[in-house]
Design an enzyme around this catalytic site. Structure first.
Site, mmCIF file in Angstrom:
data_model
loop_
_atom_site.group_PDB
_atom_site.id
_atom_site.type_symbol
_atom_site.label_atom_id
_atom_site.label_comp_id
_atom_site.label_asym_id
_atom_site.label_seq_id
_atom_site.Cartn_x
_atom_site.Cartn_y
_atom_site.Cartn_z
ATOM 1 N N LYS A 1 1.008 -1.060 0.010
ATOM 2 C CA LYS A 1 0.078 -0.128 0.148
ATOM 3 C C LYS A 1 0.917 1.341 -0.083
ATOM 4 C CE LYS A 1 -0.270 -0.330 5.068
ATOM 5 N NZ LYS A 1 -1.121 -0.946 6.225
ATOM 6 N N ARG B 1 -10.961 -0.077 14.796
ATOM 7 C CA ARG B 1 -10.643 0.734 13.154
ATOM 8 C C ARG B 1 -11.418 0.035 12.211
ATOM 9 N NH1 ARG B 1 -4.663 1.157 10.832
ATOM 10 N NH2 ARG B 1 -5.202 -0.808 10.184
ATOM 11 N N TYR C 1 15.929 29.959 9.242
ATOM 12 C CA TYR C 1 14.595 30.765 9.598
ATOM 13 C C TYR C 1 14.588 30.922 11.124
ATOM 14 C CZ TYR C 1 12.663 30.826 4.841
ATOM 15 O OH TYR C 1 12.195 30.974 3.680
ATOM 16 N N MET D 1 11.884 24.654 3.055
ATOM 17 C CA MET D 1 11.000 24.154 2.268
ATOM 18 C C MET D 1 12.050 23.100 1.083
ATOM 19 S SD MET D 1 8.560 25.065 -0.807
ATOM 20 C CE MET D 1 7.499 26.068 0.396
HETATM 21 C C1 LIG Z 1 -0.556 -1.659 6.925
HETATM 22 C C2 LIG Z 1 -1.022 -3.067 7.405
HETATM 23 C C3 LIG Z 1 -0.059 -4.084 7.331
HETATM 24 C C4 LIG Z 1 1.388 -4.184 7.217
HETATM 25 O O1 LIG Z 1 1.681 -3.595 8.299
HETATM 26 P P1 LIG Z 1 3.248 -3.431 8.712
HETATM 27 O O2 LIG Z 1 3.523 -3.048 10.196
HETATM 28 O O3 LIG Z 1 3.788 -2.406 7.886
HETATM 29 O O4 LIG Z 1 4.089 -4.726 8.719
HETATM 30 C C5 LIG Z 1 -0.934 -5.558 7.597
HETATM 31 N N1 LIG Z 1 -2.126 -5.658 8.006
HETATM 32 C C6 LIG Z 1 -2.780 -4.426 7.747
HETATM 33 C C7 LIG Z 1 -4.326 -4.612 7.911
HETATM 34 C C8 LIG Z 1 -2.325 -3.261 7.418
HETATM 35 O O5 LIG Z 1 -3.208 -2.291 7.459
#
Ligand SMILES: *Cc1c(COP(=O)(O)O)cnc(C)c1O
Length: 391
Positions: free
Chosen positions: A60, A156, A282, A330
């Site tokens: 992802k 969640r 800055y 920046m």
């Molecule tokens: C992002 C995610 C993972 C991977 O988690 P890591 O800590 O990056 O290995 C696995 N399962 C779910 C549901 C996630 O959202």
């Protein structure tokens, strides 16, 4: 995305376009090297650690900022067959890259876009009874694989306890569906000895029992990267590592079993000697205590070099430590290179900002965040170089 892609206007047949551009590495302020061999080695390490469970690859957020177009084929080449993304559009991108992969969409079944999943052979992670119902409607009589997530303590995504009980008493809700895995996600796998992991494991095991009749032979999946290292009880049939693939330590407090995958080098533009009490950057948030040499590097917060690294980050110049002094701006940062040999810190040489000797976790700590945010913030202005792998 090619880093030397030009805006449409510069590609037109204007006279300027006839002049060939120089080397993109010469033009860039920062060079991001991504080691696909290290990525593949990390994958193999997670396969070995997960066995006999299958290891999937979580790609992802553009493979945690490293570039899914390069990372996913490298992982496939290394043997990965099951992939997780967060969003449906990420899944469509991944499908175009990997026609044969099993692809799951963590964020679930997007309302109004249901037909895209079977059409592109994508598998939703169903996160509620409502999604389960919509998935059945979408499919009609044609089964298509999906996963079902339960909430074991993250609060969640996933079925809540009352939905779970409802599904157990009304198993026809899942009738005819091909649920490959019951899954859940750990909230504290990266906290050594956290009782929450054990509690979630117990809830997950109980949910499997409760849903056994409704789900039939479905497998199970619980562990993210850190979860893989919590021991065999957490691995079930499929593990879901993401961060460890990209070099983040899945065993905080112990030495990192993973290889670093990224190296970020910022180009030194200028050097100057400044007098005691002269301010830097800055707000003059840092002042020299004695005669000081400052190197200005062409990387800033617009590149994802977080502003919270102001006066707290560190770089390596010619192998010597050089603290970030003054605010990150920046497009630039300023380093104290007083202790660095002059030959190593000259205009055109590089300051290493991430790499094997400056791991993402260390930089995350210095920024008051985690390595995940450092990686997923990596900017689009860097000249990206992919090394190793099959290409
Ligand atoms: C992002 C995610 C993972 C991977 O988690 P890591 O800590 O990056 O290995 C696995 N399962 C779910 C549901 C996630 O959202």
């Amino acid at each position: 995305m090619s880093s030397d892609a030009l805006p449409e206007s510069s590609k037109s047949d204007s006279p300027e376009s006839a002049v060939p551009l120089s080397d993109p590495a010469a033009r860039a302020g920062g060079i991001l090297e991504i080691d696909l061999s290290a990525l593949a080695a990390n994958w193999q390490r997670l396969v070995a650690e997960s066995a006999p469970a299958e290891a999937s690859a979580v790609v992802k957020a553009d493979a945690y900022g490293l570039g899914v177009a390069e990372a996913a084929p490298a992982l496939w080449q290394a043997g990965a067959r099951t992939f997780f993304v967060a969003q449906l559009d990420e899944a469509l991108t991944l499908r175009a890259l990997l026609p044969q992969a099993r692809i799951y969409v963590l964020n679930g079944l997007m309302a109004g876009a249901e037909a895209d999943y079977p059409a592109h052979d994508l598998r939703p992670v169903l996160n509620s009874l409502e999604e389960l119902g919509r998935w059945r409607q979408t499919l009609g009589a044609r089964p298509h694989p999906a996963a079902l997530q339960i909430d074991s303590g993250m609060s969640r995504l996933g079925l809540e306890a009352r939905e779970l009980a409802r599904l157990a008493s009304e198993p026809q809700r899942a009738a005819g569906l091909e649920i490959t895995h019951l899954m859940s996600h750990l909230a504290s796998a990266d906290v050594p000895g956290s009782p929450q992991s054990e509690q979630q494991l117990a809830e997950f095991l109980a949910a499997r029992q409760t849903l056994a009749a409704a789900l039939g032979p479905a497998g199970a999946s619980l562990a993210n990267s850190a979860g893989v290292f919590l021991g065999p009880a957490y691995r079930f049939d499929l593990t879901r590592p993401g961060s460890a693939l990209y070099g983040i330590n899945p065993t905080p407090g112990r030495s990192n079993p993973m290889r670093q995958v990224v190296r970020l080098k910022g180009k030194i533009l200028q050097l100057r000697e400044i007098d005691p009490l002269r301010g830097v950057g800055y707000g003059a948030s840092w002042r020299a205590q004695g005669p000081t040499r400052i190197a200005t590097v062409a990387v800033g917060y617009a590149d994802g070099y977080l502003r919270s690294l102001s006066n707290s980050g560190e770089a390596l110049v010619g192998g010597h430590k050089a603290p970030v002094v003054g605010r990150v701006s920046m497009d630039l940062i300023t380093l104290d290179v007083t202790a660095v040999p002059e030959a190593a810190a000259r205009p055109g040489t590089f300051a290493e900002l991430l790499g094997p000797d400056l791991p993402v976790d260390t930089v995350g700590d210095a920024a008051g965040t985690i390595g995940y945010e450092i990686l997923t913030s990596l900017g689009r202005r860097y000249h990206r170089v992919y090394r190793g792998g099959a290409a």
